[in-house]
Write an enzyme that holds these catalytic residues in place. Structure first.
Site, short mmCIF file in Angstrom:
data_model
loop_
_atom_site.label_atom_id
_atom_site.label_comp_id
_atom_site.label_asym_id
_atom_site.label_seq_id
_atom_site.Cartn_x
_atom_site.Cartn_y
_atom_site.Cartn_z
CB THR A 256 -0.91 0.00 1.25
OG1 THR A 256 -1.74 -1.13 1.18
CG2 THR A 256 -1.78 1.24 1.32
CG ASP B 58 -2.38 -7.91 3.20
OD1 ASP B 58 -2.79 -7.23 4.17
OD2 ASP B 58 -2.91 -7.88 2.07
N1 ASP Z 1 -2.45 -5.83 0.29
C1 ASP Z 1 -1.43 -4.91 0.73
C2 ASP Z 1 -0.12 -5.66 0.80
O1 ASP Z 1 0.10 -6.37 1.74
C3 ASP Z 1 -1.77 -4.32 2.04
C4 ASP Z 1 -0.74 -3.38 2.60
O2 ASP Z 1 0.24 -3.02 2.01
O3 ASP Z 1 -0.93 -2.96 3.73
O4 ASP Z 1 0.68 -5.57 -0.08
#
Ligand code: ASP
Length: 342
Positions: free
Chosen positions: A13, A90
């Site tokens: 993110t 994640d």
């Molecule tokens: N889906 C994203 C990832 O883990 C969530 C994040 O970055 O917080 O890459």
């Protein structure tokens, strides 16, 4: 001498933006990060950056990704004082745990961070996470040694030991928790290091060794009321399976059904490894506390004590890759390697 930090951008993110049509978050070009955080130029030390290509949502992390990341750290180890890894939240706890076992003799900081809101958004938590992580990775003690000599996760003003950490909140800025080990540092007006909790290498100057042979013939099996015999049998009959992380109740207890215990015992008697890890967020497995825990000891399980599932799984990948003999793996599993067990 000028301190040098290597920023490794893998995705997540922190470096995502919203697709105007679908409104879904997608990774963007790393150079936009430096544009979004001009503060990076203000550091009194050199901050070099490199980006994975392609960058990934960390849900796509695989062991090959860890091998690549460990290789980058090794290749740049002599040239930099510390490493900051920008990573999705994640699977950050899995990656930080994996690095802690794959990088033997680590004496320099490897700080993982990311964000809950993309760095381009006004209320982003990414800027503070990134800037403080660089600060932490560059910190030195009075003798000029790195303050941090291990793999950590920095998030929302707290620095944790990486292999003690779990993602527990999908929304809050405080996304990570280390329930069984205190924070290594708290960042407020001052950075307060928990010196007693930080890992201190006994000797310095040893060669960084990489463990990149990862054997992933491991299953995670979470027990639940109503778990069925065919399900357990199907998991244990997975072709090539060498080890199981069994997520049990409380202090390491399980159902006492004969079919269940027989299935576990048959697996360990045939040379398989099963480690007992609690489903609870905090506390430790103690197979001597209850009759329902003792039955697992008798079924040949290894006590995982207060290891997280992330640590147990990645430690198994590394140990199974290192040793062909499961007996040796079972022996080593319960012994602390990089601060993952109290
Ligand atoms: N889906 C994203 C990832 O883990 C969530 C994040 O970055 O917080 O890459």
């Amino acid at each position: 001498m000028e301190r040098k930090i290597l920023l490794i951008y893998t995705g997540g993110t922190i470096g995502m933006k919203q697709d105007p049509e679908t409104l879904l978050l997608k990774p963007f070009d790393f150079h936009q990060i430096t544009r979004e955080v001009p503060e990076l130029k203000k550091f009194g030390y050199v901050v070099d950056a490199l980006s994975f290509d392609p960058v990934i949502d960390s849900s796509d992390v695989r062991p090959e990704f860890w091998v690549k990341l460990a290789g980058i750290i090794k290749a740049n180890y002599a040239c930099y004082d510390g490493f900051v890894v920008l990573h999705g939240t994640d699977t950050m706890a899995f990656s930080a745990s994996a690095m802690s076992f794959m990088l033997e003799n680590l004496e320099k900081p490897v700080v993982f961070t990311g964000s809950q809101l993309p760095i381009g958004m006004l209320r982003t938590d990414g800027k503070e996470n990134l800037i403080s992580s660089i600060e932490l990775a560059a910190a030195q003690d009075a003798e000029g040694n790195p303050r941090i000599s291990e793999v950590c996760i920095y998030f929302d003003s707290q620095l944790f030991r990486g292999n003690r950490t779990t993602k527990y909140n999908a929304e809050n800025f405080r996304a990570f928790r280390s329930a069984n080990y205190p924070p290594l540092a708290e960042v407020g007006i001052h950075i307060r290091y928990n010196t007693a909790a930080l890992y201190r290498p006994q000797v310095r100057g040893r060669e960084l060794l990489l463990h990149t042979d990862l054997d992933t013939h491991v299953a995670v099996l979470k027990i639940f009321p109503g778990i069925t015999e065919p399900f357990v049998h199907a998991v244990l009959a997975t072709p090539g399976l060498r080890a199981v992380v069994l997520e049990t109740y409380g202090s390491g207890n399980s159902p006492s059904d004969a079919w269940f215990l027989d299935a576990l015992h048959a697996f360990t008697a045939a040379g398989g490894v099963i480690v007992n890890i609690t489903q609870c967020q905090a506390g430790t497995v103690d197979m001597g506390a209850y009759a329902n825990g003792d039955i697992l000891r008798r079924a040949g399980l290894v006590c995982g004590r207060d290891m997280t599932t992330e640590a147990a799984l990645t430690k198994l990948f590394v140990l199974l890759g290192q040793y062909a003999d499961n007996k040796v793996v079972a022996e080593k599993l319960g012994i602390g390697v990089s601060g993952e067990i109290s």
